[in-house]
Design an enzyme around this catalytic site. Structure first.
Site, mmCIF file in Angstrom:
data_model
loop_
_atom_site.group_PDB
_atom_site.id
_atom_site.type_symbol
_atom_site.label_atom_id
_atom_site.label_comp_id
_atom_site.label_asym_id
_atom_site.label_seq_id
_atom_site.Cartn_x
_atom_site.Cartn_y
_atom_site.Cartn_z
ATOM 1 N N ASN A 13 0.745 -1.306 -0.029
ATOM 2 C CA ASN A 13 0.032 -0.007 0.054
ATOM 3 C C ASN A 13 0.842 1.318 0.064
ATOM 4 O O ASN A 13 1.463 1.571 1.128
ATOM 5 C CB ASN A 13 -0.961 0.113 1.440
ATOM 6 C CG ASN A 13 -1.815 1.341 1.217
ATOM 7 O OD1 ASN A 13 -1.543 2.124 0.457
ATOM 8 N ND2 ASN A 13 -2.155 1.660 2.527
ATOM 9 N N TRP A 14 1.138 1.917 -1.108
ATOM 10 C CA TRP A 14 2.211 2.810 -1.258
ATOM 11 C C TRP A 14 1.450 4.265 -0.541
ATOM 12 O O TRP A 14 2.197 5.331 -0.580
ATOM 13 C CB TRP A 14 2.138 3.280 -2.877
ATOM 14 C CG TRP A 14 3.092 2.492 -3.402
ATOM 15 C CD1 TRP A 14 4.040 1.428 -2.747
ATOM 16 C CD2 TRP A 14 3.670 2.279 -4.762
ATOM 17 N NE1 TRP A 14 4.708 0.495 -3.712
ATOM 18 C CE2 TRP A 14 4.607 1.416 -5.015
ATOM 19 C CE3 TRP A 14 3.479 3.246 -5.862
ATOM 20 C CZ2 TRP A 14 5.205 1.141 -6.012
ATOM 21 C CZ3 TRP A 14 4.237 2.973 -7.004
ATOM 22 C CH2 TRP A 14 5.048 1.971 -7.106
ATOM 23 N N LYS A 15 -0.004 4.209 -0.305
ATOM 24 C CA LYS A 15 -0.472 5.482 0.230
ATOM 25 C C LYS A 15 -0.146 6.855 -0.684
ATOM 26 O O LYS A 15 -0.120 6.280 -2.014
ATOM 27 C CB LYS A 15 -0.077 5.678 1.657
ATOM 28 C CG LYS A 15 -0.170 4.415 2.606
ATOM 29 C CD LYS A 15 0.063 4.702 3.868
ATOM 30 C CE LYS A 15 -0.058 3.246 4.679
ATOM 31 N NZ LYS A 15 0.036 3.457 6.033
ATOM 32 N N HIS A 99 -9.505 1.355 4.765
ATOM 33 C CA HIS A 99 -8.066 1.666 5.360
ATOM 34 C C HIS A 99 -8.202 2.513 6.917
ATOM 35 O O HIS A 99 -9.144 3.302 6.890
ATOM 36 C CB HIS A 99 -6.976 2.412 4.677
ATOM 37 C CG HIS A 99 -5.770 2.142 5.108
ATOM 38 N ND1 HIS A 99 -5.299 3.121 6.050
ATOM 39 C CD2 HIS A 99 -4.711 1.189 4.960
ATOM 40 C CE1 HIS A 99 -4.112 2.804 6.532
ATOM 41 N NE2 HIS A 99 -3.682 1.434 5.966
ATOM 42 N N GLU A 101 -6.654 4.831 7.862
ATOM 43 C CA GLU A 101 -6.524 6.518 7.614
ATOM 44 C C GLU A 101 -7.616 6.926 6.998
ATOM 45 O O GLU A 101 -8.097 7.988 7.232
ATOM 46 C CB GLU A 101 -5.185 6.542 6.586
ATOM 47 C CG GLU A 101 -3.801 6.212 7.364
ATOM 48 C CD GLU A 101 -2.821 5.523 6.771
ATOM 49 O OE1 GLU A 101 -2.871 5.690 5.416
ATOM 50 O OE2 GLU A 101 -1.902 5.171 7.368
ATOM 51 N N GLU A 171 -5.173 -4.653 10.590
ATOM 52 C CA GLU A 171 -4.132 -3.566 10.702
ATOM 53 C C GLU A 171 -4.275 -2.765 12.383
ATOM 54 O O GLU A 171 -5.310 -1.976 12.075
ATOM 55 C CB GLU A 171 -4.309 -2.617 9.563
ATOM 56 C CG GLU A 171 -4.064 -3.347 8.234
ATOM 57 C CD GLU A 171 -3.357 -2.365 7.345
ATOM 58 O OE1 GLU A 171 -2.185 -2.702 6.694
ATOM 59 O OE2 GLU A 171 -3.937 -1.256 7.150
ATOM 60 N N GLY A 177 2.735 2.445 10.859
ATOM 61 C CA GLY A 177 3.546 3.610 10.579
ATOM 62 C C GLY A 177 4.428 4.012 11.815
ATOM 63 O O GLY A 177 4.934 4.763 11.963
ATOM 64 N N SER A 217 3.764 -1.834 10.185
ATOM 65 C CA SER A 217 4.979 -2.117 10.348
ATOM 66 C C SER A 217 5.593 -3.375 9.948
ATOM 67 O O SER A 217 6.511 -3.878 10.750
ATOM 68 C CB SER A 217 5.744 -1.731 11.644
ATOM 69 O OG SER A 217 5.142 -0.362 11.930
ATOM 70 N N GLY A 239 5.112 1.483 4.674
ATOM 71 C CA GLY A 239 6.480 1.762 4.370
ATOM 72 C C GLY A 239 7.521 0.992 3.638
ATOM 73 O O GLY A 239 8.172 1.493 2.693
HETATM 74 P P1 13P Z 1 3.135 0.635 7.537
HETATM 75 O O1 13P Z 1 3.599 -0.806 6.863
HETATM 76 O O2 13P Z 1 3.864 1.577 6.930
HETATM 77 O O3 13P Z 1 2.926 0.528 9.078
HETATM 78 O O4 13P Z 1 1.715 0.752 6.794
HETATM 79 C C1 13P Z 1 0.898 -0.311 7.109
HETATM 80 C C2 13P Z 1 -0.378 -0.089 6.340
HETATM 81 O O5 13P Z 1 -1.239 0.921 6.699
HETATM 82 C C3 13P Z 1 -0.977 -0.660 5.143
HETATM 83 O O6 13P Z 1 -2.080 -0.485 4.606
#
Ligand code: 13P
Length: 257
Positions: A13-15, A99, A101, A171, A177, A217, A239
């Site tokens: 997931n590149w966000k 998600h 976020e 998650e 993150g 993470s 990440g």
């Molecule tokens: P990280 O791997 O950066 O913690 O993010 C996880 C995430 O939100 C994947 O959707």
């Protein structure tokens, strides 16, 4: 994971990261590292504006492209939004829905997540449905109740055959993150509970065929431990998915199990 009954899926997931130009550069580096044999399914969920570049760059490879969000209507006066039929028409196969976020920053409720899941399934996309508790909720001891609520409401009105096409990503918000990963036991406990919840809705045959990922993470050095658990069928990686070598190292970890 349990390859006999379900797919192992490593998804990035590149966000909101990488331009279309950077997407192309990543693809060249990543494709050069991809093993010839098929170990697990690989999905890259890229920003909407990078989808066309990603599809072009990964054409004729086994990397599937996913989106990070979708609107619940198929068309209409929704300025700035992208619909499921639009994504499917491009060749997108997966879409992340709900998600944390998006839930926290863009006001997505369980009801909206459910509409998005049904829209994605209706257009032939495979939704990656994210669920997870905050640190406060974990400390209050309501994690399982919350997860059951999120899973059941996301799947309301979804048929058994459609449920098989869903991926659930556990998650925990406190692990996203932050560099703080859930332990294998913590992640496995919730992933096993998610499968039990799906079993209560659809029965054992469908429950054992659904891919359940862990996200938060996940890195090359902790992936093998997480993926060793029977009910953790892959990862949703933020990440570490931005760097081709790190994402590939996680794919290698999936192969060790
Ligand atoms: P990280 O791997 O950066 O913690 O993010 C996880 C995430 O939100 C994947 O959707």
């Amino acid at each position: 994971m349990n390859r006999r009954y379900r797919k192992t899926i490593i998804a990035g997931n590149w966000k909101m990261n990488k331009t279309a130009t950077a997407t192309k550069a990543f693809a060249e580096e990543f494709k050069a590292l991809l093993p010839k044999s098929k170990w697990c399914d690989v999905v890259l969920c890229v920003p909407a504006v990078d989808i066309a570049a990603a599809l072009r760059a990964f054409k004729d490879s086994r990397v599937a492209i996913g989106a990070q969000n979708v609107h619940f209507e198929s068309s209409g006066a929704y300025t700035g939004e992208v619909s499921a039929p639009m994504l499917a028409d491009l060749g997108v196969r997966y879409v992340i829905v709900g998600h944390s976020e998006r839930r926290a920053l863009f006001g997505e409720t369980d009801a909206i997540v459910n509409r998005k899941v049904r829209a994605a399934l209706g257009a032939g996309l495979n939704p990656i449905i994210c669920v997870g508790e905050s640190l406060e909720q974990r400390e209050m001891g309501v994690t399982m109740e919350l997860i059951a609520l999120q899973v059941k409401s996301a799947l309301a009105g979804v048929s058994g055959e459609q449920a098989r096409r869903c991926v659930i990503a556990y998650e925990p918000i406190w692990a996203i993150g932050t560099g703080k990963t859930a332990t294998g036991e913590q992640a496995a406990e919730v992933c096993t509970f998610i499968r039990a919840t799906i079993r209560s809705l659809y029965g054992a045959r469908i429950a054992r065929s659904v891919t359940i990922q862990y996200g938060g993470s996940m890195k090359p050095d902790n992936a093998a431990e997480l993926l060793a658990h029977e009910d953790i069928d892959g990862g949703l990686i933020g990440g570490a998915s931005l760097q081709a070598d790190q994402l590939m190292a996680i794919i290698h970890a999936a192969n060790q199990n």
